[in-house]
Motif scaffolding. Structure first.
Motif, PDB file in Angstrom:
ATOM      1  N   THR A  18       0.832  -1.202   0.000  1.00 38.24           N
ATOM      2  CA  THR A  18       0.000   0.000   0.000  1.00 38.24           C
ATOM      3  C   THR A  18       0.867   1.252   0.000  1.00 38.24           C
ATOM      4  O   THR A  18       0.614   2.204  -0.748  1.00 38.24           O
ATOM      5  N   LEU A  19       1.907   1.274   0.805  1.00 34.37           N
ATOM      6  CA  LEU A  19       2.818   2.427   0.841  1.00 34.37           C
ATOM      7  C   LEU A  19       3.502   2.637  -0.504  1.00 34.37           C
ATOM      8  O   LEU A  19       3.627   3.759  -0.986  1.00 34.37           O
ATOM      9  N   ALA A  20       3.951   1.579  -1.118  1.00 35.15           N
ATOM     10  CA  ALA A  20       4.623   1.682  -2.412  1.00 35.15           C
ATOM     11  C   ALA A  20       3.665   2.210  -3.474  1.00 35.15           C
ATOM     12  O   ALA A  20       4.006   3.080  -4.267  1.00 35.15           O
ATOM     13  N   THR A  21       2.435   1.694  -3.479  1.00 41.36           N
ATOM     14  CA  THR A  21       1.441   2.147  -4.450  1.00 41.36           C
ATOM     15  C   THR A  21       1.100   3.613  -4.228  1.00 41.36           C
ATOM     16  O   THR A  21       0.993   4.397  -5.169  1.00 41.36           O
ATOM     17  N   THR A  22       0.953   4.013  -2.957  1.00 43.78           N
ATOM     18  CA  THR A  22       0.644   5.399  -2.635  1.00 43.78           C
ATOM     19  C   THR A  22       1.760   6.323  -3.117  1.00 43.78           C
ATOM     20  O   THR A  22       1.503   7.372  -3.696  1.00 43.78           O
ATOM     21  N   ALA A  23       2.994   5.937  -2.901  1.00 43.53           N
ATOM     22  CA  ALA A  23       4.124   6.769  -3.345  1.00 43.53           C
ATOM     23  C   ALA A  23       4.143   6.904  -4.866  1.00 43.53           C
ATOM     24  O   ALA A  23       4.385   7.969  -5.408  1.00 43.53           O
ATOM     25  N   MET A  24       3.831   5.807  -5.569  1.00 41.64           N
ATOM     26  CA  MET A  24       3.852   5.844  -7.032  1.00 41.64           C
ATOM     27  C   MET A  24       2.719   6.699  -7.579  1.00 41.64           C
ATOM     28  O   MET A  24       2.894   7.448  -8.516  1.00 41.64           O
ATOM     29  N   THR A  25       1.525   6.610  -6.966  1.00 45.69           N
ATOM     30  CA  THR A  25       0.390   7.370  -7.479  1.00 45.69           C
ATOM     31  C   THR A  25       0.389   8.804  -6.979  1.00 45.69           C
ATOM     32  O   THR A  25      -0.373   9.622  -7.473  1.00 45.69           O
ATOM     33  N   ALA A  26       1.233   9.130  -6.025  1.00 48.88           N
ATOM     34  CA  ALA A  26       1.291  10.494  -5.508  1.00 48.88           C
ATOM     35  C   ALA A  26       2.011  11.423  -6.471  1.00 48.88           C
ATOM     36  O   ALA A  26       2.067  12.621  -6.253  1.00 48.88           O
ATOM     37  N   GLY A  27       2.557  10.865  -7.526  1.00 48.30           N
ATOM     38  CA  GLY A  27       3.213  11.700  -8.524  1.00 48.30           C
ATOM     39  C   GLY A  27       4.550  12.247  -8.062  1.00 48.30           C
ATOM     40  O   GLY A  27       4.866  13.404  -8.305  1.00 48.30           O
ATOM     41  N   LEU A  28       5.298  11.436  -7.371  1.00 47.79           N
ATOM     42  CA  LEU A  28       6.602  11.892  -6.931  1.00 47.79           C
ATOM     43  C   LEU A  28       7.442  12.249  -8.145  1.00 47.79           C
ATOM     44  O   LEU A  28       7.412  11.576  -9.169  1.00 47.79           O
ATOM     45  N   ALA A  29       8.172  13.346  -8.055  1.00 46.16           N
ATOM     46  CA  ALA A  29       8.929  13.858  -9.195  1.00 46.16           C
ATOM     47  C   ALA A  29      10.046  12.908  -9.594  1.00 46.16           C
ATOM     48  O   ALA A  29      10.652  12.248  -8.756  1.00 46.16           O
ATOM     49  N   ALA A  30      10.277  12.882 -10.884  1.00 44.91           N
ATOM     50  CA  ALA A  30      11.411  12.115 -11.398  1.00 44.91           C
ATOM     51  C   ALA A  30      12.690  12.855 -11.033  1.00 44.91           C
ATOM     52  O   ALA A  30      12.670  14.043 -10.759  1.00 44.91           O
ATOM     53  N   PRO A  31      13.807  12.162 -11.035  1.00 43.19           N
ATOM     54  CA  PRO A  31      15.053  12.841 -10.716  1.00 43.19           C
ATOM     55  C   PRO A  31      15.273  14.022 -11.660  1.00 43.19           C
ATOM     56  O   PRO A  31      15.064  13.922 -12.867  1.00 43.19           O
ATOM     57  N   ALA A  32      15.664  15.143 -11.106  1.00 41.47           N
ATOM     58  CA  ALA A  32      15.853  16.360 -11.903  1.00 41.47           C
ATOM     59  C   ALA A  32      17.190  16.337 -12.630  1.00 41.47           C
ATOM     60  O   ALA A  32      18.124  15.667 -12.211  1.00 41.47           O
ATOM     61  N   HIS A  33      17.233  17.072 -13.746  1.00 40.62           N
ATOM     62  CA  HIS A  33      18.500  17.248 -14.449  1.00 40.62           C
ATOM     63  C   HIS A  33      19.408  18.109 -13.581  1.00 40.62           C
ATOM     64  O   HIS A  33      18.944  18.863 -12.738  1.00 40.62           O
ATOM     65  N   ALA A  34      20.689  18.045 -13.835  1.00 41.81           N
ATOM     66  CA  ALA A  34      21.630  18.874 -13.090  1.00 41.81           C
ATOM     67  C   ALA A  34      21.315  20.354 -13.309  1.00 41.81           C
ATOM     68  O   ALA A  34      21.493  21.167 -12.435  1.00 41.81           O
ATOM     69  N   ASP A  35      20.847  20.720 -14.498  1.00 41.20           N
ATOM     70  CA  ASP A  35      20.496  22.091 -14.821  1.00 41.20           C
ATOM     71  C   ASP A  35      19.077  22.078 -15.376  1.00 41.20           C
ATOM     72  O   ASP A  35      18.860  21.689 -16.515  1.00 41.20           O
ATOM     73  N   PRO A  36      18.082  22.471 -14.585  1.00 42.46           N
ATOM     74  CA  PRO A  36      16.691  22.300 -14.983  1.00 42.46           C
ATOM     75  C   PRO A  36      16.157  23.354 -15.949  1.00 42.46           C
ATOM     76  O   PRO A  36      14.976  23.371 -16.241  1.00 42.46           O
ATOM     77  N   ARG A  37      16.984  24.249 -16.448  1.00 41.87           N
ATOM     78  CA  ARG A  37      16.475  25.305 -17.322  1.00 41.87           C
ATOM     79  C   ARG A  37      15.848  24.755 -18.596  1.00 41.87           C
ATOM     80  O   ARG A  37      16.352  23.811 -19.195  1.00 41.87           O
ATOM     81  N   VAL A  38      14.773  25.371 -18.976  1.00 43.88           N
ATOM     82  CA  VAL A  38      14.101  25.050 -20.222  1.00 43.88           C
ATOM     83  C   VAL A  38      14.295  26.244 -21.142  1.00 43.88           C
ATOM     84  O   VAL A  38      14.188  27.386 -20.725  1.00 43.88           O
ATOM     85  N   PHE A  39      14.593  25.962 -22.385  1.00 47.54           N
ATOM     86  CA  PHE A  39      14.798  27.013 -23.368  1.00 47.54           C
ATOM     87  C   PHE A  39      13.577  27.056 -24.275  1.00 47.54           C
ATOM     88  O   PHE A  39      13.198  26.038 -24.839  1.00 47.54           O
ATOM     89  N   THR A  40      12.968  28.227 -24.392  1.00 45.49           N
ATOM     90  CA  THR A  40      11.882  28.400 -25.336  1.00 45.49           C
ATOM     91  C   THR A  40      12.185  29.611 -26.194  1.00 45.49           C
ATOM     92  O   THR A  40      12.909  30.518 -25.777  1.00 45.49           O
ATOM     93  N   ALA A  41      11.649  29.602 -27.372  1.00 49.41           N
ATOM     94  CA  ALA A  41      11.753  30.756 -28.256  1.00 49.41           C
ATOM     95  C   ALA A  41      10.368  31.037 -28.806  1.00 49.41           C
ATOM     96  O   ALA A  41       9.790  30.192 -29.485  1.00 49.41           O
ATOM     97  N   ARG A  42       9.832  32.180 -28.450  1.00 44.63           N
ATOM     98  CA  ARG A  42       8.574  32.646 -29.041  1.00 44.63           C
ATOM     99  C   ARG A  42       8.977  33.693 -30.070  1.00 44.63           C
ATOM    100  O   ARG A  42       9.511  34.748 -29.726  1.00 44.63           O
ATOM    101  N   ILE A  43       8.733  33.381 -31.320  1.00 50.59           N
ATOM    102  CA  ILE A  43       9.143  34.223 -32.437  1.00 50.59           C
ATOM    103  C   ILE A  43       7.904  34.898 -33.016  1.00 50.59           C
ATOM    104  O   ILE A  43       6.991  34.223 -33.493  1.00 50.59           O
TER     105      ILE A  43
END
Length: 149
Positions: A18-43
Motif C-alpha cells: 500500500t505504501l509503495a502504491t501510494t508513493a507511485m500514485t502520488a506523482g513523486l517527481a522524477a530525478p531532476a537534471h543537473a540544470d533544470p532550465r528550459v529554453f523556449t523561443a517565441r518568435i
C-alpha cells in the motif's frame, strides 16, 4: 488478542505494498537534471507592410516545435511560432521562410542556445527592412518587425 506470525507477515506485506502504491500514485517527481532550465523561443513576425507573406518552409533545427506558424501573414498583421528544448538538447533554434506577395523572400533565423547569447538574422526583399528585438532570456521572446523601407 494475539495474531499468528503468518497473519502478521501477511499484514506487513500488504502495508508495504500500500505504501509503495501510494508513493507511485502520488506523482513523486522524477530525478531532476543537473540544470533544470528550459529554453523556449517565441518568435513573432510583425508585418507592418502592404505585402502578405506566404509560408514556404519552417524548420526547427534544435529542440522541438510547440506552435507552428500560420500559412499566411496578411499585410498589417502578425503571427508567431514557438519552440522549446531542455539543456540536454542544447537549446532551441530554427528558421522560417516566406514568399513576399511583391516578390522575393523573407527569411528568419533564430537561436536560443545553451550558455551562449541568443542570435537572429532577418533577410527581406528589396524595398523592405527588418528590425529585431530579443529579451535575451532562456525563455526568449524575439520580434521581427518588417516595414517598408
Amino acid at each position: 488478542m494475539a495474531i499468528s506470525r503468518t497473519r502478521f507477515l501477511s499484514l506487513r506485506a500488504a502495508a508495504a505494498a500500500t505504501l509503495a502504491t501510494t508513493a507511485m500514485t502520488a506523482g513523486l517527481a522524477a530525478p531532476a537534471h543537473a540544470d533544470p532550465r528550459v529554453f523556449t523561443a517565441r518568435i513573432t513576425i510583425d508585418n507592418q507592410t502592404r505585402e502578405s507573406f506566404e509560408l514556404i518552409s519552417y524548420e526547427v533545427t534544435e529542440g522541438e516545435n510547440v506552435i507552428s506558424p500560420n500559412q499566411t501573414i496578411p499585410a498589417k498583421s502578425s503571427d508567431w511560432l514557438k519552440t522549446t528544448a531542455n539543456v540536454d538538447q542544447g537549446g532551441t533554434s530554427g528558421s522560417v521562410k516566406y514568399a513576399a506577395s511583391g516578390g522575393g523572400q523573407l527569411v528568419i533565423y533564430f537561436s536560443n542556445p545553451y550558455e551562449e547569447p541568443n542570435s537572429s538574422n532577418c533577410f527581406v526583399p528589396e524595398g523592405l527592412s527588418c528590425s529585431t528585438s530579443d529579451n535575451g532570456q532562456y525563455e526568449t521572446e524575439m520580434t521581427f518587425t518588417i516595414t517598408n523601407a
